[in-house]
Scaffold this active site. Structure first.
Site, PDB file in Angstrom:
ATOM      1  N   GLY A   1       0.783  -1.240   0.000  1.00 52.92           N
ATOM      2  CA  GLY A   1       0.000   0.000   0.000  1.00 52.92           C
ATOM      3  C   GLY A   1       0.810   1.282   0.000  1.00 52.92           C
TER       4      GLY A   1
ATOM      5  CG  ASP B   1      -8.494   0.532   9.704  1.00 45.71           C
ATOM      6  OD1 ASP B   1      -9.308   1.377  10.071  1.00 45.71           O
ATOM      7  OD2 ASP B   1      -8.829  -0.588   9.298  1.00 45.71           O
TER       8      ASP B   1
HETATM    9  P1  IMP Z   1      -4.380  -1.683  10.668  1.00 46.23           P
HETATM   10  O1  IMP Z   1      -3.485  -2.763  11.164  1.00 46.23           O
HETATM   11  O2  IMP Z   1      -5.823  -1.987  10.991  1.00 46.23           O
HETATM   12  O3  IMP Z   1      -3.985  -0.302  11.097  1.00 46.23           O
HETATM   13  O4  IMP Z   1      -4.366  -1.786   9.095  1.00 46.23           O
HETATM   14  C1  IMP Z   1      -3.439  -1.163   8.327  1.00 46.23           C
HETATM   15  C2  IMP Z   1      -3.422  -1.739   6.915  1.00 46.23           C
HETATM   16  O5  IMP Z   1      -4.717  -2.169   6.475  1.00 46.23           O
HETATM   17  C3  IMP Z   1      -3.026  -0.664   5.946  1.00 46.23           C
HETATM   18  O6  IMP Z   1      -1.624  -0.644   5.781  1.00 46.23           O
HETATM   19  C4  IMP Z   1      -3.771  -1.040   4.689  1.00 46.23           C
HETATM   20  O7  IMP Z   1      -2.992  -1.928   3.928  1.00 46.23           O
HETATM   21  C5  IMP Z   1      -5.003  -1.732   5.172  1.00 46.23           C
HETATM   22  N1  IMP Z   1      -6.165  -0.817   5.203  1.00 46.23           N
HETATM   23  C6  IMP Z   1      -6.721  -0.227   6.284  1.00 46.23           C
HETATM   24  N2  IMP Z   1      -7.747   0.564   5.961  1.00 46.23           N
HETATM   25  C7  IMP Z   1      -7.856   0.489   4.611  1.00 46.23           C
HETATM   26  C8  IMP Z   1      -8.729   1.118   3.648  1.00 46.23           C
HETATM   27  O8  IMP Z   1      -9.624   1.919   3.963  1.00 46.23           O
HETATM   28  N3  IMP Z   1      -8.497   0.795   2.354  1.00 46.23           N
HETATM   29  C9  IMP Z   1      -7.525  -0.060   1.947  1.00 46.23           C
HETATM   30  N4  IMP Z   1      -6.684  -0.652   2.806  1.00 46.23           N
HETATM   31  C10 IMP Z   1      -6.840  -0.391   4.123  1.00 46.23           C
HETATM   32 MG    MG Z   2      -0.468  -1.258   4.170  1.00 44.69          MG
END
Ligand code: IMP
Ligand code: MG
Length: 185
Positions: free
Chosen positions: A45, A104
């Site tokens: 990403g 996120d």
């Molecule tokens: P976390 O561990 O929940 O903070 O997730 C982080 C990862 O989830 C990011 O690096 C993204 O790859 C993916 N992610 C989180 N939210 C989104 C979104 O709204 N769209 C696409 N990918 C997301």
């Molecule tokens: Mg990511």
């Protein structure tokens, strides 16, 4: 464009993304002057972001990459984080700046930071283009931060839905029927 019919709205357009990256680059340039900087991009990403950001940092620097499994094909985090590709670079004594597309729940980044801290870098900081504060499950300090966005699943500028949409130049939201046309496997 190929994606037009599937996009509900543009949240952050191309020009706003690039303007923010110039600001972040200026700030990072000032903060890391004279330091041995290593940018660590989190695949896939953050790929577009790290490339544009690196070009806005007026310093010698190195880049390396990690790949982490987070969501698989779905849009919700499982809380299970796994390293698919580790760094090739030794980071002991170096100034590490982790470059992420979006924070996120914070679980992915929290895991990466703990993992890298064990290797005794001189410093470890976080630069994230997007932030969804309402979704946070663990506390993460974001040192360089682009945009706060609402709790919506976004695509574009590196972010995917089922591995597509990364090459869309803006950050946007898909029409609901785009998701339901592809039920999770
Ligand atoms: P976390 O561990 O929940 O903070 O997730 C982080 C990862 O989830 C990011 O690096 C993204 O790859 C993916 N992610 C989180 N939210 C989104 C979104 O709204 N769209 C696409 N990918 C997301
Ligand atoms: Mg990511």
């Amino acid at each position: 464009m190929w994606y037009d019919a599937t996009i509900e709205k543009v949240l952050i357009d191309d020009a706003a993304v690039q303007a923010k990256i110039r600001e972040l680059g200026t700030q990072i340039t000032a903060d890391y002057a004279g330091k041995d900087l290593l940018l660590v991009g989190v695949l896939r990403g953050a790929l577009l972001f790290i490339v544009d950001l690196a070009r806005q940092i007026d310093l010698p620097l190195e880049m390396d990459f990690m790949a982490i499994s987070s969501y698989g094909a779905a849009t919700e985090t499982s809380g299970v984080v796994r390293i698919l590709k580790d760094l090739d670079t030794a980071i002991e004594g170096r100034h590490v700046l982790i470059v992420e597309d979006i924070i996120d729940s914070g679980l992915t980044l929290n895991y990466i930071v703990e993992h890298l801290r064990n290797r005794n870098p001189a410093s470890i900081k976080i630069c994230a283009l997007l932030n969804k504060p309402s979704r946070r499950r663990v506390d993460v300090k974001i040192d360089y931060h682009g945009f706060d966005i609402p709790d919506e699943f976004v695509v574009g500028y590196g972010l995917d839905f089922r591995q597509r949409y990364r090459n869309v130049p803006f950050v946007g939201v898909l029409k609901p029927e785009t998701y339901t046309a592809h039920p999770e496997e």
